[in-house]
Design a protein around this motif. Structure first.
Motif, PDB file in Angstrom:
ATOM      1  N   VAL A 555       0.862  -1.187   0.000  1.00  0.00           N
ATOM      2  CA  VAL A 555       0.000   0.000   0.000  1.00  0.00           C
ATOM      3  C   VAL A 555       0.892   1.228   0.000  1.00  0.00           C
ATOM      4  O   VAL A 555       1.790   1.354   0.844  1.00  0.00           O
ATOM      5  N   VAL A 556       0.670   2.125  -0.955  1.00  0.00           N
ATOM      6  CA  VAL A 556       1.435   3.365  -1.062  1.00  0.00           C
ATOM      7  C   VAL A 556       0.458   4.525  -0.957  1.00  0.00           C
ATOM      8  O   VAL A 556      -0.590   4.527  -1.610  1.00  0.00           O
ATOM      9  N   THR A 557       0.783   5.510  -0.132  1.00  0.00           N
ATOM     10  CA  THR A 557      -0.093   6.669   0.018  1.00  0.00           C
ATOM     11  C   THR A 557       0.714   7.952  -0.127  1.00  0.00           C
ATOM     12  O   THR A 557       1.920   7.982   0.158  1.00  0.00           O
ATOM     13  N   GLU A 558       0.035   8.993  -0.572  1.00  0.00           N
ATOM     14  CA  GLU A 558       0.638  10.317  -0.500  1.00  0.00           C
ATOM     15  C   GLU A 558       0.729  10.748   0.950  1.00  0.00           C
ATOM     16  O   GLU A 558      -0.060  10.299   1.801  1.00  0.00           O
ATOM     17  N   ALA A 559       1.652  11.608   1.215  1.00  0.00           N
ATOM     18  CA  ALA A 559       1.761  12.141   2.574  1.00  0.00           C
ATOM     19  C   ALA A 559       0.575  13.057   2.833  1.00  0.00           C
ATOM     20  O   ALA A 559       0.397  14.065   2.161  1.00  0.00           O
ATOM     21  N   GLY A 560      -0.267  12.671   3.782  1.00  0.00           N
ATOM     22  CA  GLY A 560      -1.409  13.511   4.105  1.00  0.00           C
ATOM     23  C   GLY A 560      -0.995  14.717   4.913  1.00  0.00           C
ATOM     24  O   GLY A 560       0.182  14.869   5.304  1.00  0.00           O
ATOM     25  N   PRO A 561      -1.939  15.596   5.182  1.00  0.00           N
ATOM     26  CA  PRO A 561      -1.624  16.760   6.015  1.00  0.00           C
ATOM     27  C   PRO A 561      -1.056  16.318   7.360  1.00  0.00           C
ATOM     28  O   PRO A 561      -1.518  15.335   7.943  1.00  0.00           O
ATOM     29  N   PRO A 562      -0.037  16.995   7.869  1.00  0.00           N
ATOM     30  CA  PRO A 562       0.585  16.555   9.131  1.00  0.00           C
ATOM     31  C   PRO A 562      -0.393  16.536  10.292  1.00  0.00           C
ATOM     32  O   PRO A 562      -0.238  15.748  11.232  1.00  0.00           O
ATOM     33  N   GLU A 563      -1.416  17.398  10.216  1.00  0.00           N
ATOM     34  CA  GLU A 563      -2.370  17.453  11.328  1.00  0.00           C
ATOM     35  C   GLU A 563      -3.442  16.373  11.248  1.00  0.00           C
ATOM     36  O   GLU A 563      -4.254  16.210  12.163  1.00  0.00           O
ATOM     37  N   LEU A 564      -3.463  15.598  10.134  1.00  0.00           N
ATOM     38  CA  LEU A 564      -4.503  14.582   9.948  1.00  0.00           C
ATOM     39  C   LEU A 564      -4.268  13.409  10.895  1.00  0.00           C
ATOM     40  O   LEU A 564      -3.227  12.759  10.855  1.00  0.00           O
ATOM     41  N   LYS A 565      -5.252  13.151  11.745  1.00  0.00           N
ATOM     42  CA  LYS A 565      -5.227  12.000  12.641  1.00  0.00           C
ATOM     43  C   LYS A 565      -6.525  11.218  12.422  1.00  0.00           C
ATOM     44  O   LYS A 565      -7.614  11.805  12.361  1.00  0.00           O
ATOM     45  N   LEU A 566      -6.407   9.925  12.311  1.00  0.00           N
ATOM     46  CA  LEU A 566      -7.548   9.087  11.916  1.00  0.00           C
ATOM     47  C   LEU A 566      -7.983   8.196  13.067  1.00  0.00           C
ATOM     48  O   LEU A 566      -7.152   7.603  13.771  1.00  0.00           O
ATOM     49  N   THR A 567      -9.310   8.095  13.238  1.00  0.00           N
ATOM     50  CA  THR A 567      -9.898   7.245  14.273  1.00  0.00           C
ATOM     51  C   THR A 567     -11.012   6.415  13.641  1.00  0.00           C
ATOM     52  O   THR A 567     -11.870   6.951  12.919  1.00  0.00           O
ATOM     53  N   ALA A 568     -10.991   5.131  13.895  1.00  0.00           N
ATOM     54  CA  ALA A 568     -12.037   4.252  13.369  1.00  0.00           C
ATOM     55  C   ALA A 568     -12.117   3.007  14.236  1.00  0.00           C
ATOM     56  O   ALA A 568     -11.145   2.612  14.882  1.00  0.00           O
ATOM     57  N   ARG A 585     -12.173  10.301   4.290  1.00  0.00           N
ATOM     58  CA  ARG A 585     -11.497  11.064   5.338  1.00  0.00           C
ATOM     59  C   ARG A 585     -10.292  11.847   4.819  1.00  0.00           C
ATOM     60  O   ARG A 585      -9.939  12.884   5.385  1.00  0.00           O
ATOM     61  N   THR A 586      -9.648  11.371   3.771  1.00  0.00           N
ATOM     62  CA  THR A 586      -8.427  12.013   3.281  1.00  0.00           C
ATOM     63  C   THR A 586      -8.646  12.875   2.049  1.00  0.00           C
ATOM     64  O   THR A 586      -7.803  13.721   1.727  1.00  0.00           O
ATOM     65  N   GLY A 587      -9.756  12.628   1.310  1.00  0.00           N
ATOM     66  CA  GLY A 587      -9.958  13.330   0.048  1.00  0.00           C
ATOM     67  C   GLY A 587      -9.091  12.785  -1.075  1.00  0.00           C
ATOM     68  O   GLY A 587      -9.072  13.345  -2.168  1.00  0.00           O
ATOM     69  N   LEU A 588      -8.367  11.699  -0.793  1.00  0.00           N
ATOM     70  CA  LEU A 588      -7.542  11.058  -1.817  1.00  0.00           C
ATOM     71  C   LEU A 588      -8.349   9.956  -2.510  1.00  0.00           C
ATOM     72  O   LEU A 588      -9.493   9.702  -2.168  1.00  0.00           O
ATOM     73  N   GLN A 589      -7.723   9.265  -3.461  1.00  0.00           N
ATOM     74  CA  GLN A 589      -8.453   8.287  -4.266  1.00  0.00           C
ATOM     75  C   GLN A 589      -7.592   7.046  -4.475  1.00  0.00           C
ATOM     76  O   GLN A 589      -6.401   7.142  -4.769  1.00  0.00           O
ATOM     77  N   TRP A 590      -8.235   5.877  -4.302  1.00  0.00           N
ATOM     78  CA  TRP A 590      -7.525   4.617  -4.473  1.00  0.00           C
ATOM     79  C   TRP A 590      -7.455   4.227  -5.953  1.00  0.00           C
ATOM     80  O   TRP A 590      -8.389   4.439  -6.714  1.00  0.00           O
ATOM     81  N   CYS A 591      -6.339   3.600  -6.319  1.00  0.00           N
ATOM     82  CA  CYS A 591      -6.219   2.910  -7.598  1.00  0.00           C
ATOM     83  C   CYS A 591      -5.260   1.746  -7.376  1.00  0.00           C
ATOM     84  O   CYS A 591      -4.653   1.624  -6.304  1.00  0.00           O
ATOM     85  N   LYS A 592      -5.132   0.898  -8.375  1.00  0.00           N
ATOM     86  CA  LYS A 592      -4.276  -0.281  -8.235  1.00  0.00           C
ATOM     87  C   LYS A 592      -3.362  -0.364  -9.442  1.00  0.00           C
ATOM     88  O   LYS A 592      -3.832  -0.362 -10.589  1.00  0.00           O
ATOM     89  N   ARG A 593      -2.060  -0.434  -9.178  1.00  0.00           N
ATOM     90  CA  ARG A 593      -1.061  -0.477 -10.248  1.00  0.00           C
ATOM     91  C   ARG A 593      -0.089  -1.611  -9.989  1.00  0.00           C
ATOM     92  O   ARG A 593       0.607  -1.604  -8.976  1.00  0.00           O
ATOM     93  N   ASP A 594      -0.086  -2.578 -10.878  1.00  0.00           N
ATOM     94  CA  ASP A 594       0.839  -3.712 -10.777  1.00  0.00           C
ATOM     95  C   ASP A 594       0.777  -4.389  -9.413  1.00  0.00           C
ATOM     96  O   ASP A 594       1.794  -4.723  -8.811  1.00  0.00           O
ATOM     97  N   GLY A 595      -0.441  -4.572  -8.903  1.00  0.00           N
ATOM     98  CA  GLY A 595      -0.622  -5.254  -7.631  1.00  0.00           C
ATOM     99  C   GLY A 595      -0.426  -4.388  -6.412  1.00  0.00           C
ATOM    100  O   GLY A 595      -0.546  -4.877  -5.283  1.00  0.00           O
ATOM    101  N   VAL A 596      -0.130  -3.092  -6.600  1.00  0.00           N
ATOM    102  CA  VAL A 596       0.087  -2.170  -5.487  1.00  0.00           C
ATOM    103  C   VAL A 596      -1.132  -1.268  -5.348  1.00  0.00           C
ATOM    104  O   VAL A 596      -1.605  -0.690  -6.339  1.00  0.00           O
TER     105      VAL A 596
END
Length: 735
Positions: A555-568, A585-596
């Protein structure tokens, strides 16, 4: 009705509706077949302790015959159960254990007759003949007033018949939800029905009632309800073993006024009703409905690997998975479609005397209790003969088998001459007993379909339901591709104290909303799994690490905002929901590339449009060069270019295109290029219209809908003299 045959209606009542579609009946039959009933004990016969081995996937007669041959014990199966199929892999286990597993899997019962033969049997019921008009009236009056279909107003029109199966208005319901409720369901929560806006409650209540009324009207206007001389019985397709059908004769339409004189066309016989009992069909060779490997094949392989024995229905209509796992039960479970796995809570593997079988542990094959359904059942019991009360008391799947009784008796009365293939036998040419049995079979099917419709329409109470988005398994019905359909469901808690599950009452796609995880494959098996995710005030990279372990993939993610803290706090929820929550929660979007799995910022729409245009231009195939007076070879003209060597290569199996003759290679390439050009040709006008939308003229036109339902608005977009498109907007979704 004192032995009289039903009175036939006037010709005006010929055009009627089909019964419940197969897609409605299949879940009822499947649930009934897998109900975990405790089979009756077999007698203390030492012959049943003989050990047998068998590896077979076939219909019941062949399975039972193989067991009889392997054990030397006389075993048989009732003729009306011969179309049930089983997969059996047993190795040196007592015959008694195999017979017990077969009974538990099928819910049929073993009985020993006077000759000592053990017979797998199930009830057969032959109700008495009734006047069809009175029967239809009685069934209609047993329906509650809010869903009671009209009687005596003629058959429904084609539009009204289609309306009976309209999708639920979930787009309109979704649009009525306030932001707080939307936030709840988008993050996997459930909203009680009573908390919905009143307009949304009314939409769902009216939809449930309207669909029930329309479908009941279709059922009570059966296709076979025609004058006696227009009804017949026909043996068909003798080359495939033969099957028989109830047929109706349609008079030809009159020629248009002013047409030249010609010989009058003959009346045509059409299919009216499929007879569920098919004594001529060769049920020895199993014919699966699933694409690819069946569940039975995969379960037998898993049992071989695990060193155990198994009995299971051969085919669930879906391809099986690969056997994996550490234990025998885990390996068997891994081959099942997602909805049947132990984790889904409806089924579980049971084992007796070394033989595993799949048992249904819920109560979804029984109707949800409700006062309305109880009143309807009492009304049916009061209006119908005692035989129908026995029929309706059975599990619904078993009831459809029991209702084969009239057809079994009718087949026994047919002479050898009547059993020969040929033209339909008109009803008046049958004996009085045969006519009576034919009508009884048709009437019994109609009664069962009314009861099945009442069970699904009246079972449960909307006030006790909740509404939620669906993130779980969907099967292959919605096809493959990117994005999971956004589907809203109305769910009712089970009324069985032993079953803590939920029962689906209403479901439908949310029109006008994007799919869930729209850049991930809808059929990604990793997203179907259930998992736990508990995080509190964690950064994005820490949550991504947990998801990588759950997905068993990078799993690869962009660096979110430093203040972003997640609870679930998710427990045993679909992985698809966990990824959807993180997208929101992040406003980002998932995709899949070469199994990643990659979580990144969405690509701007302007860039997508530019890249799409560039790709389409590059994909457009150039004109095919041809010599003077020549035409490119079309794929339909393959016979002109295929050589004898090509035919020999194909006969030997799979072949590389480079081994084919040059002419055939060119024909295949041209066909693929033409197919691609046709696809691109349909996309380009839309893309051009999107780029020049500012030049378009818009026009909104109103279209009427079927009686009692809103119609559509037709939105027309046109670039004068160049491009035009039309879009339809349901009135209940229009602003």
């Amino acid at each position: 009705m004192n032995g009289r045959l039903p009175e036939c209606p006037a010709k005006a009542r010929r055009s009627v509706a089909w019964p419940l579609p197969f897609g409605v009946l299949l879940p009822l039959l499947l649930a009934g077949r897998l109900l975990a009933a405790e089979p009756a004990p077999l007698p203390e016969d030492p012959a049943l302790d003989r050990r047998v081995s068998l590896d077979l996937e076939a219909y019941l007669p062949k399975v039972v015959a193989a067991l009889a041959e392997a054990s030397g014990v006389p075993i048989a199966v009732d003729e009306h159960l011969r179309d049930s199929s089983l997969a059996v892999f047993v190795s040196e286990v007592p015959l008694r254990a195999v017979m017990r597993a077969i009974a538990a899997t099928t819910t049929f019962e073993w009985k020993q007759d006077e000759a000592g033969t053990y017979r797998l049997t199930a009830p057969l019921i032959v109700p008495p003949l009734m006047n069809t008009d009175r029967l239809i009236g009685s069934l209609a009056m047993a329906c509650p007033r809010e869903i009671r279909p009209p009687v005596g107003v003629g058959p429904p029109t084609e539009t009204e018949r289609q309306f009976a199966y309209q999708p639920a208005p979930m787009g309109a319901v979704y649009s009525l939800l306030p932001s707080a409720l939307l936030e709840t369901i988008e993050e996997g929560g459930a909203v009680p029905f009573t908390k919905l806006p009143r307009a949304a409650q009314a939409l769902l209540r009216d939809y449930r009632n309207d669909q029930a009324r329309a479908q009941l009207r279709n059922i009570l206007s059966p296709r076979w309800y025609v004058p006696a001389e227009c009804l017949g019985l026909q043996l068909m397709a003798p080359a495939q073993g033969g099957h028989w059908q109830v047929r109706i004769k349609r008079e030809p339409s009159p020629p248009p006024e002013g047409a030249p004189a010609a010989a009058p066309p003959e009346a045509q016989w059409e299919s009216a009703e499929y007879i569920p009992f098919q004594p001529l069909r060769p049920f020895g060779a199993f014919q699966p409905t699933a694409r690819g490997r069946t569940v039975g094949q995969a379960a037998r392989e898993a049992a071989r690997k695990a060193g155990v024995s198994v009995v299971i229905p051969a085919d669930y209509g879906e391809a099986a998975g690969e056997p994996t796992g550490e234990t025998a039960e885990a390996m068997l479970d891994s081959v099942l479609p997602e909805g049947l796995k132990s984790s889904a809570g409806q089924f579980r593997w049971q084992q007796q005397d070394g033989v595993y079988f799949l048992a249904y542990v819920g109560s979804r094959s029984e109707p949800l209790a409700s006062p309305a359904l109880e009143r309807a059942r009492k009304a049916l019991d009061a209006r119908l003969p005692a035989e129908y009360r026995q029929l309706l008391a059975l599990n619904i799947g078993m009831a459809y088998y029991a209702a084969r009784g009239p057809w079994v008796k009718l087949w026994a009365t047919l002479s050898e001459e009547q059993r020969q293939p040929g033209e339909p036998i008109p009803l008046p040419a049958l004996s009085r007993e045969q006519q009576s049995l034919l009508y009884v079979g048709l009437q019994a099917r109609m009664v069962l379909e009314v009861w099945a419709r009442l069970r699904s329409s009246l079972g449960g109470e909307l006030q006790r339901c909740h509404v939620a988005l669906h993130f779980g398994y969907r099967g292959d019905f919605f096809g493959r591709g990117l994005g999971f359909p956004r589907t809203l469901q109305v769910l009712h808690p089970s009324t069985d104290a032993k079953d803590a599950g939920e029962v689906l009452l209403i479901t439908g796609q949310v029109d006008g909303q994007p799919p869930i995880l729209r850049l991930l494959p809808a059929d990604d098996t990793a997203l179907r799994k259930e998992a736990d995710l508990q995080v509190e005030e964690q950064p994005l990279f820490a949550v991504a690490d947990q998801l990588a372990q759950i997905l068993e993939a990078p799993v690869v993610t962009e660096a979110g905002p430093p203040e972003l803290k997640l609870t679930a706090n998710y427990q045993r929820r679909p992985v698809r929901l966990l990824l959807h929550w993180l997208e929101r929660r992040t406003g980002l979007q998932w995709c899949k590339r070469d199994g990643v799995y990659v979580l990144a910022a969405p690509v701007p729409p302007e860039r997508v449009a530019q890249e799409t245009k560039s790709i389409l231009n590059r994909l457009s195939p150039p004109p095919q060069p041809v010599g003077p007076g020549q035409q490119p070879v079309q794929f339909g003209d393959i016979r002109k270019v295929i050589t004898e060597e090509d035919r020999m290569l194909f006969a030997a199996g799979d072949v590389s295109i480079t081994k084919l003759s040059a002419g055939l290679q060119e024909a295949i390439r041209h066909f693929v290029a033409q197919h691609l050009a046709s696809i691109i040709g349909t996309l380009k006008p839309d893309l051009q219209l999107l780029e020049r939308l500012g030049e378009a003229r818009l026009r909104l036109a109103e279209q009427e809908g079927p009686p009692g339902r809103p119609g559509n608005y037709r939105l027309e977009l046109e670039i004068p003299g160049e491009l035009s498109r039309q879009f339809y907007i349901p009135k209940d979704l229009a602003p």
